[in-house]
Scaffold this motif. Structure first.
Motif, mmCIF file in Angstrom:
data_model
loop_
_atom_site.group_PDB
_atom_site.id
_atom_site.type_symbol
_atom_site.label_atom_id
_atom_site.label_comp_id
_atom_site.label_asym_id
_atom_site.label_seq_id
_atom_site.Cartn_x
_atom_site.Cartn_y
_atom_site.Cartn_z
ATOM 1 N N GLU A 1 0.838 -1.209 0.000
ATOM 2 C CA GLU A 1 0.000 0.000 0.000
ATOM 3 C C GLU A 1 0.868 1.254 0.000
ATOM 4 O O GLU A 1 0.567 2.226 -0.694
ATOM 5 N N THR A 2 1.946 1.238 0.778
ATOM 6 C CA THR A 2 2.839 2.394 0.838
ATOM 7 C C THR A 2 3.478 2.645 -0.519
ATOM 8 O O THR A 2 3.614 3.795 -0.947
ATOM 9 N N ALA A 3 3.845 1.579 -1.229
ATOM 10 C CA ALA A 3 4.429 1.723 -2.568
ATOM 11 C C ALA A 3 3.429 2.331 -3.543
ATOM 12 O O ALA A 3 3.782 3.218 -4.338
ATOM 13 N N TYR A 4 2.170 1.882 -3.482
ATOM 14 C CA TYR A 4 1.160 2.459 -4.376
ATOM 15 C C TYR A 4 0.888 3.924 -4.035
ATOM 16 O O TYR A 4 0.705 4.749 -4.934
ATOM 17 N N LEU A 5 0.874 4.252 -2.757
ATOM 18 C CA LEU A 5 0.733 5.661 -2.381
ATOM 19 C C LEU A 5 1.897 6.476 -2.937
ATOM 20 O O LEU A 5 1.696 7.558 -3.506
ATOM 21 N N ALA A 6 3.115 5.951 -2.796
ATOM 22 C CA ALA A 6 4.301 6.647 -3.311
ATOM 23 C C ALA A 6 4.209 6.823 -4.826
ATOM 24 O O ALA A 6 4.561 7.876 -5.357
ATOM 25 N N LEU A 7 3.730 5.809 -5.506
ATOM 26 C CA LEU A 7 3.565 5.896 -6.962
ATOM 27 C C LEU A 7 2.619 7.027 -7.338
ATOM 28 O O LEU A 7 2.922 7.851 -8.209
ATOM 29 N N HIS A 8 1.501 7.119 -6.664
ATOM 30 C CA HIS A 8 0.532 8.175 -6.964
ATOM 31 C C HIS A 8 1.023 9.552 -6.528
ATOM 32 O O HIS A 8 0.744 10.556 -7.188
ATOM 33 N N VAL A 9 1.783 9.604 -5.453
ATOM 34 C CA VAL A 9 2.403 10.870 -5.031
ATOM 35 C C VAL A 9 3.384 11.330 -6.106
ATOM 36 O O VAL A 9 3.403 12.501 -6.489
ATOM 37 N N GLN A 10 4.181 10.411 -6.613
ATOM 38 C CA GLN A 10 5.157 10.750 -7.655
ATOM 39 C C GLN A 10 4.464 11.257 -8.919
ATOM 40 O O GLN A 10 4.873 12.267 -9.494
ATOM 41 N N ILE A 11 3.419 10.582 -9.328
ATOM 42 C CA ILE A 11 2.691 10.997 -10.534
ATOM 43 C C ILE A 11 2.084 12.384 -10.335
ATOM 44 O O ILE A 11 2.176 13.237 -11.208
ATOM 45 N N LYS A 12 1.479 12.615 -9.164
ATOM 46 C CA LYS A 12 0.885 13.928 -8.891
ATOM 47 C C LYS A 12 1.956 15.008 -8.862
ATOM 48 O O LYS A 12 1.803 16.062 -9.460
ATOM 49 N N SER A 13 3.069 14.729 -8.175
ATOM 50 C CA SER A 13 4.097 15.762 -8.051
ATOM 51 C C SER A 13 4.741 16.066 -9.395
ATOM 52 O O SER A 13 5.093 17.201 -9.672
ATOM 53 N N LYS A 14 4.871 15.071 -10.238
ATOM 54 C CA LYS A 14 5.423 15.296 -11.580
ATOM 55 C C LYS A 14 4.461 16.148 -12.400
ATOM 56 O O LYS A 14 4.869 17.064 -13.095
ATOM 57 N N GLY A 15 3.173 15.847 -12.296
ATOM 58 C CA GLY A 15 2.167 16.583 -13.060
ATOM 59 C C GLY A 15 1.924 17.990 -12.554
ATOM 60 O O GLY A 15 1.564 18.878 -13.308
ATOM 61 N N GLU A 16 2.144 18.226 -11.274
ATOM 62 C CA GLU A 16 1.855 19.536 -10.681
ATOM 63 C C GLU A 16 3.074 20.449 -10.618
ATOM 64 O O GLU A 16 3.021 21.507 -10.030
ATOM 65 N N SER A 17 4.187 20.048 -11.186
ATOM 66 C CA SER A 17 5.459 20.787 -11.092
ATOM 67 C C SER A 17 5.720 21.270 -9.668
ATOM 68 O O SER A 17 5.790 22.451 -9.403
ATOM 69 N N CYS A 18 5.851 20.313 -8.797
ATOM 70 C CA CYS A 18 6.118 20.607 -7.391
ATOM 71 C C CYS A 18 7.516 21.158 -7.229
ATOM 72 O O CYS A 18 8.404 20.888 -8.019
ATOM 73 N N LEU A 19 7.692 21.890 -6.166
ATOM 74 C CA LEU A 19 8.959 22.558 -5.922
ATOM 75 C C LEU A 19 9.809 21.777 -4.928
ATOM 76 O O LEU A 19 10.240 22.311 -3.923
ATOM 77 N N ALA A 20 10.034 20.516 -5.209
ATOM 78 C CA ALA A 20 10.871 19.713 -4.318
ATOM 79 C C ALA A 20 12.278 20.286 -4.300
ATOM 80 O O ALA A 20 12.765 20.797 -5.299
#
Length: 143
Positions: free
Chosen positions: A90-109
């Motif tokens: 579950e943690t891996a799937y959450l991380a996957l969706h976090v990564q996709i969202k952050s890539k799409g939203e141009s996050c300021l990491a």
């Protein structure tokens, strides 16, 4: 109502961990919330995904450490608030969706900036490569 509060809390963790602005009109955000809704459904029905195979989790740790760190913050939050430990799957799937969202939203990491610094020590100038955190639009490196 319980699921809506849960999704809101998880979304806030992602927003602040990944430095992602939330735009309710964004297709990336809508997709992310949709995934959180399915996660909330599994969570509250007690049907979390859990397999012995940690391949996806290990790959996410290696390739997307910031997303995994964010997902682990969610894991910690859920453990503290609900007393439920999220399996690695579950943690891996959450991380996957976090990564996709952050890539799409141009996050300021945060990223590292390398630059040359000249210092005077005992009357000598020294050229040293230094590094510091910066926002992605100002990329530089020592060469």
């Amino acid at each position: 109502m319980r699921a809506a509060q849960f999704i809101s809390e998880l979304s806030n963790i992602v927003t602040y961990s990944m430095h992602c602005p939330v735009s309710a009109e964004s297709v990336h955000y809508a997709r992310f919330v949709s995934h959180l809704q399915y996660f909330a459904e599994r969570f509250f029905s007690g049907k979390l995904m859990d397999s012995e195979d940690d391949f996806l989790f290990q790959q996410m740790q290696q390739n997307y450490p910031a997303a995994v760190t964010c997902a682990e913050k969610i894991r910690t939050f859920i453990l503290r608030k609900y007393g439920v430990f999220l399996p690695n799957e579950e943690t891996a799937y959450l991380a996957l969706h976090v990564q996709i969202k952050s890539k799409g939203e141009s996050c300021l990491a945060e990223r590292r900036l390398s630059f040359w610094a000249f210092t005077t020590q005992d009357g000598k100038e020294e050229k040293q490569c230094r590094s510091a955190f910066f926002w992605p639009s100002r990329s530089r490196s020592c060469s």
